[in-house]
Structure formats: C-alpha cells, structure tokens
Scaffold this motif. Structure first.
Motif: not given
Length: 134
Positions: A63-70, A94-101
C-alpha cells in the motif's frame, strides 16, 4: 510466522508497522493486500524477510505510504506472479526477490522507482491495474 494454514492476508489501514519476519514461512498464503499506512517493516540486521519462504504467494500489494522494501522481503517466494509497488517507495533491497520467479510482473506508475527496479532486475513492468482487488 510459519502459519501454514493462512491463505490470504488483508491488512487494514490502522496497521502502521510489522516485525522483521511477520509472515515468514507462511507457505499457504496466496494473496496479500497490505495497508496504505504501513511505513515501516522493522529489520533484523538489515533483513526484513516479511514474506520470505511463502512459496505459494502469487500476488502482493504494498500500500501507499511504504517508503522502502528491505532485503529478502519476498525471498524464496517461488510462485510470485505480481507485485504492486507504490510510488511512495524510493528504495528496495537488492535481494528482495532472491530465488523468486523471473516471470513476476512489477506493477506501478510510469516513472516510479518500481519501474526502475523492474528494469534493473530484468522483470516486466506494467502500468495496468493490479489484478488483486479488495
């Protein structure tokens, strides 16, 4: 954490933060829709891994308001099909999606950090309406 019976999450706007491993290992989750007021995922030495290991997670709406994704937020989410990243996000680990599709679509607004992130990760970016509606 590790609640395998949980299949869907809708976090209300009254929620403003979560701990580092809030939904880690919840392998039954298919869809997650997160509050417009979550501005922080508390980290554990830089990792947030909030949904790490959610192997059946297909769609997640930040949702809106989030400023960063770890780091590692969606690590090992091998069924991921789509992520909505709001324009308020200005940093993604950098590794937010590590081992994802690699077939995962990144949804957001043109010119946003979401588009930059998708390009850097070699993922398809879409301005279309996110398929998860609440």
């Amino acid at each position: 954490r590790d609640c395998v019976a949980l299949t869907e999450i809708e976090v209300p706007d009254s929620t403003t933060s979560f701990g580092a491993y809030a939904f880690y290992g919840c392998t039954g989750i298919k869809n997650a829709y997160l509050s417009n007021n979550i501005n922080e995922w508390i980290t554990d030495w830089g990792n947030s891994e909030g949904f790490g290991g959610c192997t059946n997670l297909e769609y997640i709406y930040f949702g809106d308001g989030l400023t960063s994704i770890g780091e590692g937020m969606l690590a090992n989410c091998t069924s991921l099909k789509g992520i909505y990243i709001p324009q308020s996000v200005t940093a993604i680990g950098e590794n937010m999606l590590k081992n994802c599709s690699t077939d995962c679509l990144v949804y957001g607004q043109k010119g946003s950090y979401a588009e930059t992130f998708a390009s850097a990760m070699g993922l398809v970016f879409s301005e279309k309406e996110f398929p998860l509606v609440y």
